[in-house]
Design a protein around this motif. Structure first.
Motif, short mmCIF file in Angstrom:
data_model
loop_
_atom_site.label_atom_id
_atom_site.label_comp_id
_atom_site.label_asym_id
_atom_site.label_seq_id
_atom_site.Cartn_x
_atom_site.Cartn_y
_atom_site.Cartn_z
N MET A 1 64.16 98.39 67.48
CA MET A 1 64.55 97.52 66.26
C MET A 1 65.88 97.90 65.42
SD MET A 1 61.72 95.65 66.20
CE MET A 1 61.16 95.19 64.61
N ILE A 2 66.25 99.20 65.33
CA ILE A 2 67.51 99.43 64.87
C ILE A 2 68.63 98.94 65.42
CG2 ILE A 2 68.86 101.59 63.89
CD1 ILE A 2 66.28 103.08 63.79
N ALA A 3 68.59 99.10 66.74
CA ALA A 3 69.61 98.38 67.53
C ALA A 3 69.91 96.92 67.32
CB ALA A 3 69.44 98.63 68.95
N ARG A 4 68.70 96.22 67.07
CA ARG A 4 68.71 94.68 67.01
C ARG A 4 69.31 94.52 65.55
NH1 ARG A 4 63.33 91.05 66.81
NH2 ARG A 4 63.29 92.32 64.83
N GLU A 5 68.79 95.30 64.54
CA GLU A 5 69.14 95.11 63.09
C GLU A 5 70.78 95.06 62.81
OE1 GLU A 5 66.66 97.59 60.87
OE2 GLU A 5 64.93 96.30 61.29
N GLU A 6 71.23 96.18 63.67
CA GLU A 6 72.62 96.41 63.55
C GLU A 6 73.60 95.76 64.54
OE1 GLU A 6 72.83 100.60 64.53
OE2 GLU A 6 72.11 101.35 62.53
N GLY A 7 72.95 94.70 65.27
CA GLY A 7 73.67 93.67 66.08
C GLY A 7 73.93 94.13 67.33
N GLN A 8 73.47 95.29 67.85
CA GLN A 8 73.59 95.94 69.19
C GLN A 8 72.57 95.05 69.99
OE1 GLN A 8 73.73 100.28 69.27
NE2 GLN A 8 74.33 100.17 66.93
N TYR A 9 72.60 93.90 70.35
CA TYR A 9 71.61 93.12 71.04
C TYR A 9 71.57 93.67 72.50
CZ TYR A 9 72.21 90.20 66.91
OH TYR A 9 72.23 89.85 65.63
N ASP A 10 72.50 93.80 73.17
CA ASP A 10 72.45 94.27 74.49
C ASP A 10 71.86 95.66 74.51
OD1 ASP A 10 74.17 92.37 75.31
OD2 ASP A 10 75.82 93.64 75.68
N ARG A 11 71.77 96.74 73.52
CA ARG A 11 71.03 97.90 73.50
C ARG A 11 69.53 97.56 73.45
NH1 ARG A 11 69.71 102.49 75.52
NH2 ARG A 11 69.41 104.36 74.05
N ALA A 12 69.41 96.61 72.40
CA ALA A 12 68.03 96.35 72.06
C ALA A 12 67.25 95.66 73.02
CB ALA A 12 68.14 95.26 70.79
N HIS A 13 67.91 94.87 73.81
CA HIS A 13 67.39 94.08 75.03
C HIS A 13 66.96 95.14 76.15
CE1 HIS A 13 67.38 91.90 78.92
NE2 HIS A 13 66.95 90.74 77.98
N GLU A 14 68.09 96.29 76.39
CA GLU A 14 67.59 97.27 77.38
C GLU A 14 66.30 98.07 76.88
OE1 GLU A 14 69.64 101.57 78.75
OE2 GLU A 14 70.89 100.19 77.43
N ILE A 15 66.38 98.48 75.72
CA ILE A 15 65.17 99.26 75.28
C ILE A 15 63.81 98.35 75.38
CG2 ILE A 15 64.03 100.67 73.25
CD1 ILE A 15 67.25 101.05 72.41
N PHE A 16 63.78 97.25 74.77
CA PHE A 16 62.73 96.31 74.72
C PHE A 16 62.31 96.28 76.17
CE2 PHE A 16 63.96 94.57 70.24
CZ PHE A 16 63.14 95.45 69.64
N GLY A 17 63.29 95.69 76.93
CA GLY A 17 63.04 95.32 78.38
C GLY A 17 62.22 96.31 78.95
N ALA A 18 62.72 97.65 79.09
CA ALA A 18 62.20 98.91 79.45
C ALA A 18 60.65 98.96 79.14
CB ALA A 18 63.01 100.07 79.27
#
Length: 387
Positions: A1-18
């Motif tokens: 959630m923090i990654a998404r809020e900071e615009g790190q969408y690739d990182r957010a996708h990686e974490i959410f996906g796993a």
């Protein structure tokens, strides 16, 4: 959630996906939202719905709401309001304030469902009970309270204030309107200016126009034609016809800008290109009366006729005068009386003197014909013809 809020969408996708693959409902819901909004991935409503369904199958409130949104809007599935509502209700039962808002909104708009302000307000209030800072719910609830048969003005203002405090431009504009027009509360033009300004700074065109009006008239503060022009111009840049008309008037009158009839005509023409009847009227009057452009009764009659065909009563009165005097149109006393009657029927305040003057020029049969022409005409029909 923090990654998404900071615009790190690739990182957010990686974490959410796993986590989603491990069956985490919250991650499945959030992964679906990334695909819904196209954040870090190509927007894909089919994939978004697939992940939302997985979360919904675990009775996850966010997932249920997301599936409901897809059915409401026909995204990746055929639109089905009954199915959408069933998902929203299930999500609301799990405490989803977004679902509560969506249920209120469906009853509120009156496009998808029959407009039911009581049901809408009930859902908005449930939403606010769960989250007292939900700006859109507070705004729409405030509007519904204002529009009620026995409105509680203080309550409405309080609801609108919740949304305005969160910088919701529509709420700021509406509060400005309440104070500007004194909708059940004392008029306060200074407050109206404050709220209009807040919304205008967010490029809310109606707020920009109303703020410009207050500056133009010196209401609620100092008169400043230049600031009025600046606000009108910002709204006009968004191709808002009312603002384009106001810009034309500023140039026509020399308010806040150098008087320039050609520039005034150009602004009126822009509004006319958008089909604005008042622009037709103003152009017609410029050709008829104003200095600075070449007078043309024929052009005046053409523009005034277009305005009259749109139901503009002031243009109808001018058409009556033109037919009475034979300016730009053939002299026709029957049409003069018919247009004068139409102007009265469409709300133009008159003392009746012109009507009686036109009537005296006709015999009974001609007068009856004129009044029949007016009685049988409605907006959208061609202009009156003697026949």
């Amino acid at each position: 959630m923090i990654a998404r809020e900071e615009g790190q969408y690739d990182r957010a996708h990686e974490i959410f996906g796993a986590l989603a693959k491990e069956g985490n409902a919250e991650a499945q819901c959030e992964l679906g939202r990334l695909y819904f909004d196209g954040l870090g991935v190509s927007q894909n409503f089919v994939t978004s719905l697939e992940w939302a369904r997985k979360a919904a199958d675990q009775n996850h409130a966010g997932g249920l709401n997301s599936v409901g949104v897809c059915y409401r809007n026909g995204l990746a599935v055929d639109a089905d309001l009954d199915v959408a509502m069933s998902y929203f209700v299930r999500a609301a039962e799990q405490g989803s304030v977004k679902a509560m808002f969506n249920l209120g909104n469906m009853h509120d708009l009156g496009g998808e469902l029959a407009h039911d302000p009581d049901q809408a307000l009930s859902w908005y209030e449930k939403c606010l009970k769960a989250d007292g800072s939900f700006a859109l719910a507070a705004y729409r609830a405030g509007v519904l309270v204002l529009q009620g048969s026995d409105p509680d003005r203080d309550r409405a203002v309080g609801l609108l204030q919740i949304a305005a405090d969160q910088s919701l431009a529509d709420a700021q504009y509406t509060l400005g309107l309440v104070y500007d027009e004194g909708m059940g509360i004392p008029v306060n033009h200074a407050k109206a200016r404050t709220y209009y300004l807040a919304a205008a700074n967010q490029d809310h065109p109606a707020a920009q126009i109303n703020l410009g009006n207050l500056y133009n008239e010196g209401i609620g503060g100092s008169k400043d034609h230049q600031k009025a022009t600046e606000w009108y111009h910002r709204a006009a840049e968004m191709e808002v016809p009312a603002a384009e008309i106001n810009m034309g008037k500023q140039y026509q009158m020399g308010w806040g800008v150098a008087k320039d009839m050609d520039e005034a005509l150009a602004w009126y023409q822009r509004a006319a290109n958008g089909g604005e009847p008042v622009a037709y009227l103003n152009i017609g009057l410029m050709y008829l009366n104003w200095d600075g452009i070449e007078q043309s009764d024929i052009d005046a009659a053409l523009w005034l006729s277009k305005a009259a065909e749109c139901g503009e009563p002031r243009a109808m009165r001018w058409m009556a005068t033109l037919y009475d005097e034979g300016r730009g149109v053939p002299l026709n006393s029957v049409l003069a009386l018919a247009y004068e009657q139409l102007a009265h029927d469409f709300g133009e305040a008159t003392d009746g003197a012109a009507w009686h003057e036109f009537r005296q020029k006709l015999n009974d049969a001609e007068a009856e014909k004129a009044l029949a022409l007016a009685a049988n005409w409605s907006v959208g029909m061609p202009g009156l013809r003697a026949g």
